[in-house]
Design an enzyme around this catalytic site. Sequence first.
Site, short mmCIF file in Angstrom:
data_model
loop_
_atom_site.label_atom_id
_atom_site.label_comp_id
_atom_site.label_asym_id
_atom_site.label_seq_id
_atom_site.Cartn_x
_atom_site.Cartn_y
_atom_site.Cartn_z
N ARG A 31 0.79 -1.23 0.00
CA ARG A 31 0.00 0.00 0.00
C ARG A 31 0.83 1.28 0.00
O ARG A 31 0.36 2.29 -0.45
CB ARG A 31 -0.97 -0.01 1.18
CG ARG A 31 -2.10 -0.96 0.92
CD ARG A 31 -3.13 -0.96 1.99
NE ARG A 31 -3.81 -2.24 1.95
CZ ARG A 31 -3.66 -3.21 2.80
NH1 ARG A 31 -2.88 -3.04 3.84
NH2 ARG A 31 -4.27 -4.35 2.65
N VAL A 32 2.02 1.25 0.57
CA VAL A 32 2.78 2.50 0.60
C VAL A 32 4.08 2.43 -0.19
O VAL A 32 4.70 3.44 -0.46
CB VAL A 32 3.10 2.96 2.04
CG1 VAL A 32 1.84 3.31 2.78
CG2 VAL A 32 3.91 1.93 2.77
#
Length: 673
Positions: free
Chosen positions: A536-537
Amino acid sequence: MSQRIDDYINTLLLNEVSVSELDRAKEILFSSDELMQILNSPSVSPEEKSRVVSEIFSSSVKPVVLGLAEKCRAESICEVIEAYSAVLDKKNRIARATVVCVNEPNAQQLRGIEEFICKEENAGSAKIKVVKDESLIGGFIIQIGNKQFDRSLKTKITRIKEKIVDDARKASSVDTGNIISILKSEIRDYDFETSGEEIGTVTGVGDGIASIHGLDHVMYGEIVIFDCGIKGMVQDIKKHSVGCILFGSDSEIHEGTRVKRTHKNAGVPVGDAFIGRIVNALGEPIDGKGEIAADEYRLVENTAPSIVDRKSVSEPLQTGILAIDSMFPIGRGQRELIIGDRQTGKTSIALDTILNQKGKDCICIYNAIGQKASTVAKLVSTLEKNGAMEYTIVVCSTASDSASLQYISPYSATAIAEYFMHKGKDCLIVYDDLSKHAVAYRALSLLLERSPGREAYPGDVFYLHSRLLERSSRLSDELGGGSITALPIIETLAGDVSAYIPTNVISITDGQIFLESDLFFSGQRPAVNVGLSVSRVGGAAQTKAMKKAAGSLRVDLAQFREMEVFTQFSSDLDEETKAGLSYGKGLMELLKQPLGKPLSLAQQVITLVCAIGKKFADVPINEIKKLQGELLEYFEDKHIGIINEIETMKDLDDKLKADILKAFDDFRKVNNG
Ligand code: ATP
Ligand code: MG
C-alpha cells in the site's frame, strides 16, 4: 484473603466487635465438632442454626457467629481473627512486625527497633514478634507487613559472592587481585540498606504462571525475582493477588516461595555489540561467544513514535526478489506481511531479503518465535555462510521455550531495533512467525483465567500485534531519520486468509505478500500470488527506474491469468491469443528465482525492459531462465556502462531503454551465432 472474609470483617468493624469476643467464640467453636458440623451444613435451616447458637453463645457473640457461618465457613474464624486484628491495629496506629535474628535482642535494641518501625509505618506503637534463625549468621531482618529490611550478614555475604562471580564471568577469568579489591571496597562501604523491600509469597504455581500474595504496590509489567533466582513478569493484578508469568522453569518455585520486586519494567540490554550475535528473548547471549557489552537498557514495551515524529516512506528497501521489487515494492519504515500456508517459502523470502541487505547500511534482526531450534540453526548457518551475520542479530525463542518467553520475544527484538533506529540507522526486522506468537499469548491468557473469545484468543489479541507493529516506522529528520521496516510472517491453514489472526495482521500492516501452495508445488517459486498480494505505501518508495521498467507488468499478468482460465479447455486458438499466452508464461517464468540469488536493481530493470519489450517471445519456455542468466552476464561483460547508469541515476529514460533493447538484440546475435 477472600472477598467473603473481607465483607465479614467490614460488618465486624461496623459493629465494633472486640477481638477477645471473637477469641472466645473461636474456643467454643473448636471445642465441639458437632456444633461446627451444624453450622457448616447447608441442610440445616437458618432458624435451627440460630436456635443452636443462642443456646450456646452469649447474646453479644451470637450475631458474630451466625454472620460467620452465613458469610464464610465456621472454621475460617482463625483467619478472620488474624485479619481483623490486623485491621484494628492499623486503625489504632499499632504497627506489627517480625524480627528474625540469631540472638534475642536486648531491651535497648528492641526499643531501637520499635522506634524504627514506628517511624517507618508512621505508627504510635509496635507489636514485635521475635523469631530466631541461626542461618542468618549475624545481624537481623525486620519484616513489616510485606516490607522487608534485610540487615543480615547472610544476605550481605551472598551479595558479595554474586558480585565476585559476576565480575569473574565478565572478565572470563578469576583474578585474586580483583577479588581482594572487591572485598576491600565492600568492607569499606559496608552499609546496610536503609530502604525496605516489598516481599510477596507465592500462593500457587503451575504451567509457567505463579500467583503471588503480598506485592501490593507492584506495577503491571514489572519484573519480580523469586528466591531461587527465576524472574517473572506481572501480567495480572487482582485485589488480593497478582498473576505473574515466569521466564524459566517453575520446578524450584513452590507455595510460600518469597518474591521480591525490582521496580523495573521488563527490558533488554541493547548495544552495538549485539550485531552478529544470537540472543534469547531476555537479550542474553545463547551462541556461546561470551557476554555482550550493553550500551543501554531499553524497555521491552515501548510506545510507538507519534505522528509528528514520523516521516513518510520514500526510500526503497530492496528484497532482491524480482516478483516483489517490481510489483510489491517495500519502503524503509513499511510493514509488509508475508502470509501463506506451511512450507510455501515464507522464511525463504525473509532470509533472501536479509541476504540482499549486504553493504546497504541496514541492520537486520531475525526474530524466531516458537520454531524448532534446528530450523533456526540452519538459518543462522546460511546467514553465516553468506557473511550476513556481520549486520544481523538473531533474537530466538524456540518451541521449547516457555510461552512467556515466546510472548515477549518480538517486543524484545523490536526494542533492540529501536535502539538502532534512534541512532539514525535503518533496520529490517523479521517476525517469524506471529501466528505462533498469538498462540503463545492465548496459552498465557487462558492460564491467567482471562475469558476466551473468537478461536479462544483473548479479547486483546488485536492490540497484541498492533502495538508491536506500530513501532515500525520511519523517524523524521529531526530525530535522525532512522527506520524500522517490519516483515511479519503469518501462517495460514489451507489458504484461509479470513481466519482471526490473519485478518487482524492484514489490517495492521501496509500490505501483504501472499504465497500460495499450488503455485509453490507447480514450481513457481517464490510462489507469490500476484492477484492477492499488495503493497500500500511502497509505490512511493520505488525507484523511478523500477517503476518505469515494471510499467504494465501487473496488468499483463492479470490479463494472462484471465486468458489462461478461459482458454484451458479450448484447443484451437487464434494466433493473437497464443502469443498472449506464451508472453504471459514467459513473464511467469522470469519471475521464478532460486534461493540465495538476489538480483540487483540494474539486473531487475534489464530483465523487465527486455521482457515487457517482448524480447523473450520466441524463446522456448524451458530455456528462458538460462537465457536470462546469460543475458545478465553479457551486460556485466559488455555493457557495464548501462548497469552503472541505472544504479547511479536510478531512472530510466527512453534512450536508456532503447540501449538496453539494442544490447539485447546484439546479445541474441552473439548467442545464436
Ligand atoms: P514453514 O511453514 O515450515 O515455516 P516456510 O513457509 O517458511 O515453511 P521455507 O522454509 O522458507 O517455507 O521453504 C520451504 C522449502 O521450500 C525449503 O526447503 C526451501 O528450500 C524451499 N524453497 C523456498 N523458496 C524457494 C525458491 N525460491 N526456490 C527453490 N526452493 C525454495
Ligand atoms: Mg518458516
